[in-house]
Design a protein around this motif. Structure first.
Motif, short mmCIF file in Angstrom:
data_model
loop_
_atom_site.label_atom_id
_atom_site.label_comp_id
_atom_site.label_asym_id
_atom_site.label_seq_id
_atom_site.Cartn_x
_atom_site.Cartn_y
_atom_site.Cartn_z
N MET A 1 0.88 -1.06 -0.05
CA MET A 1 0.25 0.04 -0.06
C MET A 1 0.96 1.32 -0.07
O MET A 1 1.83 1.32 0.87
N ASP A 2 0.54 2.07 -0.91
CA ASP A 2 1.47 3.24 -0.81
C ASP A 2 1.00 4.39 0.31
O ASP A 2 0.14 4.18 0.70
N VAL A 3 2.10 5.29 0.41
CA VAL A 3 1.95 5.90 1.77
C VAL A 3 0.89 7.05 1.54
O VAL A 3 0.16 7.25 2.74
N GLY A 4 0.47 7.51 0.46
CA GLY A 4 -0.50 8.32 0.09
C GLY A 4 -1.76 7.71 0.79
O GLY A 4 -2.71 8.25 1.52
N LEU A 5 -2.05 6.50 0.21
CA LEU A 5 -3.34 5.79 0.80
C LEU A 5 -3.52 5.56 2.06
O LEU A 5 -4.38 5.71 2.75
N LYS A 6 -2.39 5.28 2.53
CA LYS A 6 -1.99 4.98 3.99
C LYS A 6 -2.56 6.23 4.88
O LYS A 6 -3.40 6.23 5.77
N CYS B 1 -3.42 -5.00 2.78
CA CYS B 1 -2.31 -4.50 3.46
C CYS B 1 -1.18 -5.44 4.12
O CYS B 1 -1.85 -6.32 4.89
N ASP C 1 1.06 -4.40 6.18
CA ASP C 1 1.76 -3.59 7.59
C ASP C 1 1.00 -4.01 8.55
O ASP C 1 0.22 -3.13 9.04
#
Length: 107
Positions: free
Chosen positions: A1-6, A30, A32
């Motif tokens: 999952m990219d940081v923006g979506l997180k 995800c 993480d």
């Protein structure tokens, strides 16, 4: 999952917004776990305070005799096999009553 979506999902959770189906799928996919656990803990704490409940259960199997032969089961025995058992109702009741003082929430 990219940081923006997180960050987008974190903002929704922090704001108490309802997540969409797509959000749920993204969270499910995800890997993480520490991050997911942190979000879940935040929601649980907001909804329930600092209270946690545990289920204390015991399994009372009336028999271990089975003919299904599931590949993953190490519990089952074939009829007549050594260690195969089938309890009578009275025996199961006796065993259940012996567990009365164990503070069980499920039998």
């Amino acid at each position: 999952m990219d940081v923006g979506l997180k960050r987008e999902l974190e903002a929704k959770v922090h704001a108490g917004e309802r997540l969409t189906r797509e959000d749920g799928i993204a969270l499910y996919e995800c890997d993480d776990l520490a991050w997911l656990g942190g979000l879940a803990h935040e929601v649980r704490t907001r909804k329930n305070g600092d209270v946690v409940h545990f289920n204390v259960n015991r399994h009372l199997n009336m028999t271990n005799v089975c003919t299904a032969s599931c590949a993953y089961c190490s519990f089952q025995r074939k009829p007549g096999e050594k260690d195969a058992y089938t309890m009578r109702i009275e025996e199961a009741v006796r065993l259940a009553k012996a567990m009365e003082n164990e503070n069980l929430t499920e039998l």
